[in-house]
Design an enzyme around this catalytic site. Sequence first.
Site, PDB file in Angstrom:
ATOM      1  N   HIS A 155       0.834  -1.224   0.000  1.00 18.78           N
ATOM      2  CA  HIS A 155       0.000   0.000   0.000  1.00 18.78           C
ATOM      3  C   HIS A 155       0.862   1.264   0.000  1.00 18.78           C
ATOM      4  O   HIS A 155       0.433   2.295   0.499  1.00 18.78           O
ATOM      5  CB  HIS A 155      -0.936   0.034   1.214  1.00 18.78           C
ATOM      6  N   LYS A 282      16.275  21.394 -10.816  1.00 18.85           N
ATOM      7  CA  LYS A 282      15.593  20.149 -11.184  1.00 18.85           C
ATOM      8  C   LYS A 282      16.479  19.150 -11.914  1.00 18.85           C
ATOM      9  O   LYS A 282      17.309  19.500 -12.739  1.00 18.85           O
ATOM     10  CB  LYS A 282      14.378  20.451 -12.085  1.00 18.85           C
ATOM     11  N   GLU A 289       9.718   8.268 -17.052  1.00 15.95           N
ATOM     12  CA  GLU A 289       8.340   8.744 -17.257  1.00 15.95           C
ATOM     13  C   GLU A 289       7.862   8.414 -18.669  1.00 15.95           C
ATOM     14  O   GLU A 289       6.713   8.018 -18.882  1.00 15.95           O
ATOM     15  CB  GLU A 289       8.262  10.255 -17.015  1.00 15.95           C
TER      16      GLU A 289
END
Length: 458
Positions: A155, A282, A289
């Site tokens: 989970h 960043k 992705e």
Amino acid sequence: MQLWKGRFQKELSKTTNDFNSSISFDSRMYKEDIEGSIAHATMLGKCGIIKEDDAQEIVSGLKQILNDIDSGVLQIDMEAEDIHTFIEGELTKRLGDNGKRLHTSRSRNDQVALDIKLYLKKEVKNIKKMLEELVYVLCVKAEKYSDAVMPGYTHLQRAQPITFGHHILAYAEMFLRDISRLDDCYKRMDEMPLGSCALAGTTYPIDRSITASLLGFERITNNSLDGVSDRDYCIEFASVLSIIMVHLSRFSEEIIMWCSWEFKFVELDDAFSTGSSIMPQKKNPDIAELVRGKSGRVFGDTMTLLTVMKGIALAYNKDMQEDKEAIFDAVDTVKMCLTAFTPMIDTMKVLTQNMRKAAAGGFINATDCADYLTKKGVPFRDAYKATGELVAVCIEKGTTLEELPLEEYKKICDVFDEGLYAEISLEKCANERKVLGGPNSDNVKAQAQRVKNILEKK
Ligand code: ARG
């Protein structure tokens, strides 16, 4: 130029021709088309259906065309209807009547089925090899980090201590299954359809076993209707590719999470990361992705193939021309993803300290604490409850089970003694799970070796 001109008085309009044409996407099968035609002509010669000399002239004409396309001397005409038409037309241009003999006892229906199979058989092997490389990289990583403790999750909540090597080998298992699915798919695909002709076979005394063995097929299709109208091999291959993408996508999702400041379990090499045009700090996991995103294309391709095939009566229907863009896209996408993914994994830095830190929070040794009591004779349910209460005490005091003083333990259950602390050390918790398939370091190394042995036998 259409091959079927005789019956028609008018030219096909340009728009209809463009709509009908498949050359923009089937030209990639030119090698397979020529290879198939060479085998067909050879067989026709051997069976005496055309003269041996004529067959030889056709074969050398086809070889010449292949050379000329390969070397760029001959450009494939994008106005042609399809690759089959183009090659036969070119052969006829070069040889005259002998070029026209090639299509004896053959139809584009069995020809296209053959070409796709020849093409896909190679791609199954290519993708299998790429997966084997990935699995090998995973084994090396697993061996290197066989004892790096990290939290295992359910989970997405920290659950129990495992090792990074153990986690990585879970993916090796998935990709091994994919490899065996590719093997199965290859076996079923390995049936030669030529000789099915348009749909009903032929009256010529052809010998299909000659073409099959020249082209390296294991078997020959047993029903001419099925031979030309079956695209199970495209659907099956696309399905296998879809499952591969599920695995790559799940793995990518974990990489993306692990790269975040919230986890910081890994750092991708600069060569596999991108920056932001506005935020100077960043470092983004774009490759992972994209892999995750591209999975949708492959699932879509599989759905396209299923839908194309589900409602067409036997045998060939033009709908089936839609098979190629879908299966080619699925193949190209998976290959592209693997090309980027494997070196990304190979070069990523594993931040074991951060994993260890994450493992120290979240009470992931609570099960082991309960097991400690159980091993001392406390029934598991009672041990579970006592440990739950201890976790609540830790949360209230802002501490961990490792740091909670013994008197606090004793307040809840007097069976606890000093020996507890050794039992709930995270290293011990991970390493004591020696059960086959567990995170224990020696297990991980043995499993990695087992997987490498499987790869070596391939
Ligand atoms: N371009 C066609 C395809 O990809 C080849 C087969 C054409 N056969 C036909 N009867 N029109 O399916």
